[in-house]
Design a protein around this motif. Structure first.
Motif, short mmCIF file in Angstrom:
data_model
loop_
_atom_site.label_atom_id
_atom_site.label_comp_id
_atom_site.label_asym_id
_atom_site.label_seq_id
_atom_site.Cartn_x
_atom_site.Cartn_y
_atom_site.Cartn_z
N PHE A 1 0.81 -1.25 0.12
CA PHE A 1 0.00 0.07 -0.46
C PHE A 1 0.92 1.10 -0.02
CE2 PHE A 1 -3.97 1.91 -0.31
CZ PHE A 1 -3.94 3.44 1.37
N GLU A 2 2.01 1.08 1.26
CA GLU A 2 3.01 2.55 1.15
C GLU A 2 2.99 2.57 -0.24
OE1 GLU A 2 6.77 1.73 0.15
OE2 GLU A 2 6.91 4.53 0.47
N TYR A 3 3.80 1.62 -1.32
CA TYR A 3 4.57 1.47 -2.61
C TYR A 3 2.92 2.35 -3.89
CZ TYR A 3 7.01 0.81 -6.65
OH TYR A 3 7.72 0.42 -8.51
N ALA A 4 2.26 2.07 -3.40
CA ALA A 4 1.18 2.75 -4.66
C ALA A 4 0.56 3.61 -3.72
CB ALA A 4 -0.29 1.46 -3.77
N GLN A 5 0.86 4.37 -2.80
CA GLN A 5 1.38 5.80 -2.36
C GLN A 5 1.90 6.17 -3.30
OE1 GLN A 5 -0.27 5.35 1.99
NE2 GLN A 5 -1.51 6.52 1.14
N TRP A 6 3.23 6.20 -2.60
CA TRP A 6 4.53 6.12 -3.17
C TRP A 6 4.35 6.85 -5.14
CZ3 TRP A 6 7.31 4.55 -7.13
CH2 TRP A 6 8.99 5.30 -7.23
N THR A 7 3.66 5.49 -6.02
CA THR A 7 3.66 6.12 -6.89
C THR A 7 2.30 7.17 -7.78
OG1 THR A 7 3.83 3.37 -7.47
CG2 THR A 7 3.06 4.93 -8.84
N THR A 8 1.60 7.14 -6.36
CA THR A 8 0.28 8.54 -6.17
C THR A 8 0.96 9.62 -6.55
OG1 THR A 8 -0.69 8.01 -5.11
CG2 THR A 8 -1.19 6.82 -6.48
N GLU A 9 2.05 9.78 -5.46
CA GLU A 9 2.45 11.07 -5.19
C GLU A 9 3.66 11.51 -6.42
OE1 GLU A 9 2.82 9.70 -0.59
OE2 GLU A 9 4.23 10.29 -1.21
N ARG A 10 4.18 10.75 -6.56
CA ARG A 10 4.94 11.30 -8.10
C ARG A 10 4.48 11.14 -9.15
NH1 ARG A 10 7.42 9.27 -3.76
NH2 ARG A 10 9.53 9.53 -3.65
N GLY A 11 2.74 11.51 -9.39
CA GLY A 11 1.54 11.38 -10.55
C GLY A 11 1.69 10.31 -11.38
N GLY A 12 1.41 9.31 -10.61
CA GLY A 12 1.05 7.60 -11.25
C GLY A 12 -0.20 8.24 -10.99
#
Length: 289
Positions: free
Chosen positions: A147-158
């Motif tokens: 879940f943290e990795y998915a959030q990391w992706t969205t925080e960078r524009g994904g």
């Protein structure tokens, strides 16, 4: 001195004395030489046998490699065998990415190795403003690392969405190249890399359908206004009603068998059912199935 004596005993040049308790005696010169020569012959035979076995193993390995060697590009399709081959191709495809990357990632929680292998590639693409859309299994919300990795992706524009049930793993690069597992049950075995326009177009359509049915990562998981049941619970009931075992249903939903049983116990309590059969009947009466 003790080590030297032990070595002479090992070589058969000293033997226990019959006269002195705990003592040793030297064997005759003829017996000693014969014993040493016999040991050397046995060692040579052992090495010869090991060499022959090694040659046979090498021949088998070459034959297996020839049979399993990734195909050369044939009609836009190529097999990539093993995680290393897949990772190497992903690195090349990511560097070539120009506009968009689509991915379906089933299985719930992802391994730490998988996440760490993906992070630098995703970061490169996101830094170049490549549009990245990914659909994870809804159960990743319960796994902190994924879940943290998915959030990391969205925080960078994904863009990330989740869905209770997903098709097989899928990656599409710029809508021209796609990777799908050779064996959906074990993606580590290898992948098919295809640039065939017909196959890629079909996989893109599959992704878009999955994307539309999924919900954004940050959205609150709501229950149906009429039935009071979540999408994930509805999917679980459908899977079990179709005859799937708890284990099989868990794999489809990306959760453990223990989680499946816990969720079913909660549903049975809400339905005031004393058995799964009764729960199925009441769920159908409420329109949950």
């Amino acid at each position: 001195m003790r080590e030297a004596l032990d070595r002479l005993v090992e070589l058969g040049l000293l033997t226990p004395s019959r006269e002195t308790v705990g003592g040793l005696r030297a064997v005759s010169l003829e017996a000693g030489l014969a014993h040493l020569l016999r040991r050397q012959e046995e060692e040579l035979a052992r090495r010869h046998h090991a060499l022959a076995a090694g040659k046979a193993a090498a021949a088998r390995a070459v034959a297996e490699y020839s049979a399993l060697r990734p195909d050369t590009d044939r009609d836009g399709n190529e097999r990539l065998l093993g995680l290393d081959a897949i990772q190497a191709r992903l690195e090349v495809l990511t560097r070539r990415l120009g506009e968009e990357c689509l991915s379906i990632i089933p299985g719930g929680a992802q391994s730490e190795a998988s996440i760490e292998a993906s992070r630098p590639l995703d970061e490169q693409a996101l830094n170049r403003k490549v549009r990245m859309r990914a659909v994870y299994q809804e159960s990743v919300r319960n796994d902190p690392a994924t879940f943290e990795y998915a959030q990391w992706t969205t925080e960078r524009g994904g863009e990330v969405r989740t869905s209770p049930v997903l098709p097989s793993r899928l990656l599409v690069f710029d809508r021209t190249t796609a990777l799908v597992p050779i064996d959906p049950g074990d993606s580590r075995l290898g992948a098919l890399c295809t640039t065939s326009p017909g196959i890629v177009a079909t996989l893109v359509a599959l992704f878009e359908q999955t994307w539309e049915a999924a919900v954004p990562l940050g959205a609150v998981r709501s229950r149906d206004t009429e039935g009071g049941i979540s999408q994930g619970e509805r999917e679980l009931l459908k899977l079990l009603a179709s005859g799937m075992t708890d284990e099989a249903a868990g794999k489809r939903l990306g959760v453990s068998m223990r989680t499946v049983r816990r969720q079913m116990a909660a549903l049975m309590e809400r339905l005031q059912a004393t058995s799964r059969f009764e729960a199925g009947l009441k769920a159908a009466q409420r329109g949950w199935l």
